[in-house]
Design a protein around this motif. Structure first.
Motif, mmCIF file in Angstrom:
data_model
loop_
_atom_site.group_PDB
_atom_site.id
_atom_site.type_symbol
_atom_site.label_atom_id
_atom_site.label_comp_id
_atom_site.label_asym_id
_atom_site.label_seq_id
_atom_site.Cartn_x
_atom_site.Cartn_y
_atom_site.Cartn_z
ATOM 1 N N PRO A 1 1.163 -1.037 -0.244
ATOM 2 C CA PRO A 1 0.024 0.209 0.377
ATOM 3 C C PRO A 1 1.068 0.889 -0.289
ATOM 4 O O PRO A 1 0.411 2.199 -0.241
ATOM 5 N N ASP A 2 2.039 1.474 0.329
ATOM 6 C CA ASP A 2 2.992 2.424 0.282
ATOM 7 C C ASP A 2 3.190 2.686 -0.881
ATOM 8 O O ASP A 2 3.313 4.486 -1.347
ATOM 9 N N LEU A 3 3.067 1.933 -1.688
ATOM 10 C CA LEU A 3 4.136 2.380 -3.131
ATOM 11 C C LEU A 3 2.486 2.580 -4.224
ATOM 12 O O LEU A 3 2.686 3.821 -4.761
ATOM 13 N N ASN A 4 1.106 2.801 -3.170
ATOM 14 C CA ASN A 4 0.084 3.363 -3.819
ATOM 15 C C ASN A 4 0.037 4.362 -3.241
ATOM 16 O O ASN A 4 -1.301 4.222 -2.887
ATOM 17 N N PRO A 5 -0.113 5.240 -4.882
ATOM 18 C CA PRO A 5 -1.208 6.667 -4.808
ATOM 19 C C PRO A 5 -2.087 6.952 -4.169
ATOM 20 O O PRO A 5 -2.555 7.464 -3.231
ATOM 21 N N ILE A 6 -2.975 5.725 -4.840
ATOM 22 C CA ILE A 6 -4.287 5.832 -4.471
ATOM 23 C C ILE A 6 -4.248 5.726 -2.998
ATOM 24 O O ILE A 6 -6.097 6.070 -2.348
ATOM 25 N N GLU A 7 -3.833 5.195 -1.733
ATOM 26 C CA GLU A 7 -4.232 5.074 -0.854
ATOM 27 C C GLU A 7 -4.129 6.570 -0.081
ATOM 28 O O GLU A 7 -5.169 6.312 0.849
ATOM 29 N N ASN A 8 -3.617 7.563 -0.442
ATOM 30 C CA ASN A 8 -3.337 8.290 -0.273
ATOM 31 C C ASN A 8 -4.538 9.264 -0.779
ATOM 32 O O ASN A 8 -4.922 10.338 0.081
ATOM 33 N N LEU A 9 -4.774 8.977 -1.694
ATOM 34 C CA LEU A 9 -5.538 9.808 -2.369
ATOM 35 C C LEU A 9 -7.262 9.577 -1.644
ATOM 36 O O LEU A 9 -8.100 9.879 -1.294
ATOM 37 N N TRP A 10 -7.597 8.297 -0.880
ATOM 38 C CA TRP A 10 -8.362 7.781 -0.197
ATOM 39 C C TRP A 10 -8.185 8.469 1.200
ATOM 40 O O TRP A 10 -9.412 9.228 1.624
ATOM 41 N N LEU B 1 0.470 13.134 -6.022
ATOM 42 C CA LEU B 1 0.376 11.905 -5.999
ATOM 43 C C LEU B 1 1.527 11.323 -6.425
ATOM 44 O O LEU B 1 1.776 10.587 -6.275
ATOM 45 N N VAL B 2 1.688 11.439 -7.657
ATOM 46 C CA VAL B 2 1.824 10.590 -8.708
ATOM 47 C C VAL B 2 3.237 11.023 -9.123
ATOM 48 O O VAL B 2 3.983 9.775 -8.990
ATOM 49 N N ALA B 3 3.810 12.205 -8.936
ATOM 50 C CA ALA B 3 5.012 12.792 -8.746
ATOM 51 C C ALA B 3 5.764 11.989 -7.425
ATOM 52 O O ALA B 3 7.306 12.067 -7.631
ATOM 53 N N ARG C 1 8.916 7.363 -3.028
ATOM 54 C CA ARG C 1 7.456 6.092 -2.420
ATOM 55 C C ARG C 1 8.729 4.895 -2.535
ATOM 56 O O ARG C 1 8.746 4.638 -1.399
ATOM 57 N N MET C 2 9.367 4.691 -4.694
ATOM 58 C CA MET C 2 9.985 3.487 -4.034
ATOM 59 C C MET C 2 11.299 3.955 -3.242
ATOM 60 O O MET C 2 11.618 2.446 -3.070
ATOM 61 N N PHE C 3 11.829 4.450 -3.260
ATOM 62 C CA PHE C 3 13.066 5.079 -2.619
ATOM 63 C C PHE C 3 12.721 4.438 -1.080
ATOM 64 O O PHE C 3 13.510 3.544 -0.107
ATOM 65 N N GLU C 4 11.948 4.992 -0.119
ATOM 66 C CA GLU C 4 11.484 4.933 0.621
ATOM 67 C C GLU C 4 11.575 3.509 1.259
ATOM 68 O O GLU C 4 11.617 3.137 2.039
ATOM 69 N N ASN D 1 13.774 0.771 3.794
ATOM 70 C CA ASN D 1 13.105 0.572 4.619
ATOM 71 C C ASN D 1 13.110 -1.106 4.932
ATOM 72 O O ASN D 1 11.668 -1.904 5.706
ATOM 73 N N ASN D 2 13.709 -1.917 3.729
ATOM 74 C CA ASN D 2 13.587 -3.143 3.153
ATOM 75 C C ASN D 2 12.475 -3.875 3.019
ATOM 76 O O ASN D 2 11.599 -4.535 3.879
#
Length: 139
Positions: A70-79, A118-120, A125-128, A132-133
């Protein structure tokens, strides 16, 4: 926002999900260049053989998506943004229709700039996630 929010009144199945996509996503993809890729998570109705075959028949490319991400998906932040706006200041609703109206109003108020932001955020997101493994991120 150009896509109309869809309210689901029953438990979704692969077939009902495809019906929802037919109403909303297919017209969107038909009006856009074929370079678009559809992103969804790994919910069973999204990844069922039936839905995957349906997407192929519609010539909609489905983005491969890692499990439990879920941390990779911007839609979660949109919700999250939508929920915060709908229930701002502890707002409560007396009827389902009042809630639906509030959701629709706030959905339509989301700006293109907010969506772009969000998309930007995707590379960060990927880096974090990598840093964080695969663990939780600040998103």
């Amino acid at each position: 926002m150009s896509l109309k929010v869809q309210f689901i009144t029953t438990r979704e199945t692969s077939v009902s999900y495809q019906s929802t996509l037919q109403k909303v996503i297919v017209p969107f993809f038909r009006n856009k260049r074929r370079t678009h890729v559809f992103q969804q998570d790994n919910a069973s109705i999204h990844k069922s053989i039936s839905t995957q075959n349906w997407l192929k028949a519609q010539k909609i490319t489905d983005l491969e998506w890692p499990a439990v991400s879920p941390d990779l998906n911007p839609i979660e932040n949109l919700w999250g943004l939508l929920v915060r706006r709908v229930f701002k200041h502890g707002r409560q609703f007396n009827t389902i229709q009042e809630l639906k109206d509030a959701i629709e109003t706030e959905w339509n108020a989301i700006t293109a700039a907010e969506l772009r932001a969000l998309v930007a955020s995707k590379p960060n997101r990927m880096f974090e996630v990598i840093q964080n493994n695969g663990g939780e991120t600040s998103y």
